[in-house]
Design an enzyme around this catalytic site. Sequence first.
Site, short mmCIF file in Angstrom:
data_model
loop_
_atom_site.label_atom_id
_atom_site.label_comp_id
_atom_site.label_asym_id
_atom_site.label_seq_id
_atom_site.Cartn_x
_atom_site.Cartn_y
_atom_site.Cartn_z
N MET A 146 66.55 31.56 -2.71
CA MET A 146 65.40 30.70 -2.78
C MET A 146 65.23 30.20 -4.17
SD MET A 146 62.69 32.98 -1.26
CE MET A 146 63.83 34.06 -1.84
N ILE A 169 69.44 35.76 -7.05
CA ILE A 169 70.53 35.21 -7.86
C ILE A 169 71.20 34.08 -7.10
CG2 ILE A 169 72.56 35.80 -9.21
CD1 ILE A 169 69.97 37.37 -9.93
N GLU A 170 71.12 32.89 -7.66
CA GLU A 170 71.70 31.71 -7.02
C GLU A 170 72.07 30.67 -8.07
OE1 GLU A 170 68.71 29.54 -4.66
OE2 GLU A 170 67.27 31.08 -5.28
N GLY A 171 72.67 29.59 -7.64
CA GLY A 171 73.02 28.50 -8.55
C GLY A 171 73.92 28.96 -9.68
#
Length: 520
Positions: free
Chosen positions: A1, A162-164
Amino acid sequence: MSARFPGRRLSLLRLLLLSVVVGAVSVGSLTGWNRWEDARAAEGTGAFFAGYVDVTATPSYAFEDPAADNGDSAVLSFVVASKEDPCTPSWGTYYGLDEAEAALDLDRRVARLVQDGGEVIVSFGGLLNDELATSCTDPADLVDAYASVIDRYTLSTVDLDIEGENLKDVAAGERRAEAMATLQAARAGSDTPLNVWLTLPVAPTGLTAEGTAAVAQFLEAGVDLAGVNVMTMDYGGSRPEGTSMLTASRNAADATHRQLQVLYERAGIEIGPQAAWRKIGLTPMIGQNDVKGEVFTLEDADAFNAFAAERGVGRMSMWSLNRDATCSENYADTTVVSNSCSGIDQQGLLFAPTLGADFEGRAATLADEPVAEETPEALVEDDPETSPYPIWSDVGTYREDDRVVWQGNVYVAKYWTQGDLPNDPVLQAEETPWTLLGPVLPDERPVPAVTAPADLYPEWDPKQVYERGDRILVEGRVYEAKWWSQSDSPEAAVQGSDASPWEKLDDATLLKILEDPASS
């Protein structure tokens, strides 16, 4: 998210007026925590529900006074690195911890929610800013940064979203995992152990390669993961055409479950199928997703809740509690995502109680409840007499669209393969040449083979020399020589071996020969 709705600062004037009381508030809050800390009752175990709250979004969401009982636990998001100091935590880069108390009354509101029996989790990361481990490269300073948030809000559970770019940074992932292992070790055996959830993007086929690598980093560092929470949202091109959001989300959950078992096995940690489900969290984005055309409805939420309960999922969340309402008539284009409404007509209903139904446990005590593991099913013995397709063989070679039976299931080859187990546990679907089609049905039988009459071609003779293009018969099947051979049995060609000088003609070719022998 993501921190999908980046929020806005309060006015500088208001911040300046409030800043004069920061010191007093901070000191008061440190002693105040002790007065209500014991109110963090640990009654109840099992699967839990906690919706995300975008702390910095405006209008501010009153998480301390939830609209539904199922909203009495919240995942406050997102703590990220300050723009001024890479090792200083901030709320969305807008507020330091002291500033958030002064401007948002955050500490007091957290205290109220806990006093009323709720549970607070803090999420680090999101899509739009640097997670602390990305920018803070000193291991000791990083541990201190995390600890300052954990201690300030007396957290028993943290969430790492944790993303991108944060997910792509391998070095940051190692620092993050080591820091969490250090913090867990420091609290092990105490009255305040630390539960760590890892929140990751997901496709209908499961976690991405970066996602599985992140889980592996945590396991390798010795982190006892409370679980892996997958963001069942914003699938974009990974969602096959015609696949509903509900089906895509179910598929994503099942795929993650399979991947998680593989990851734990590779880490040398025993985990059964039910224990693996307990370590999975699901987080849909309610209503209109960021991707146009992706809408998660209340009907989807009800069915997804039933699916999660049936599987034994440990956690249900949603993005976000801020958005759990129908947009006003003044909101012109509901396909443009809002930070304060879902974009669909909820008809007076809420997503939180729908998704959270029967998820009445607590994050802090999830691991305390024993998991009853199912007895493993006995391996199916494949029977050539009843299998609709050939039994898989490790010496066979298979080409695209070839079908085989293995341990009670039918698989189809995606491309040429030899020696690859159809049910070999892999992390990503592209790692295996096989696609599972489904089980062998109870009433299935082998597809009748087309056989040639005895006088069509001569029977194979081991003493005979054969040239390329010569054809022979073996038990009614026709074989064609690929090159010069003598005494090479066509038996290997039955399994599709490329090393055999013989190629077994398929049924379609044989039928054409039988219909018009002259054409051959």
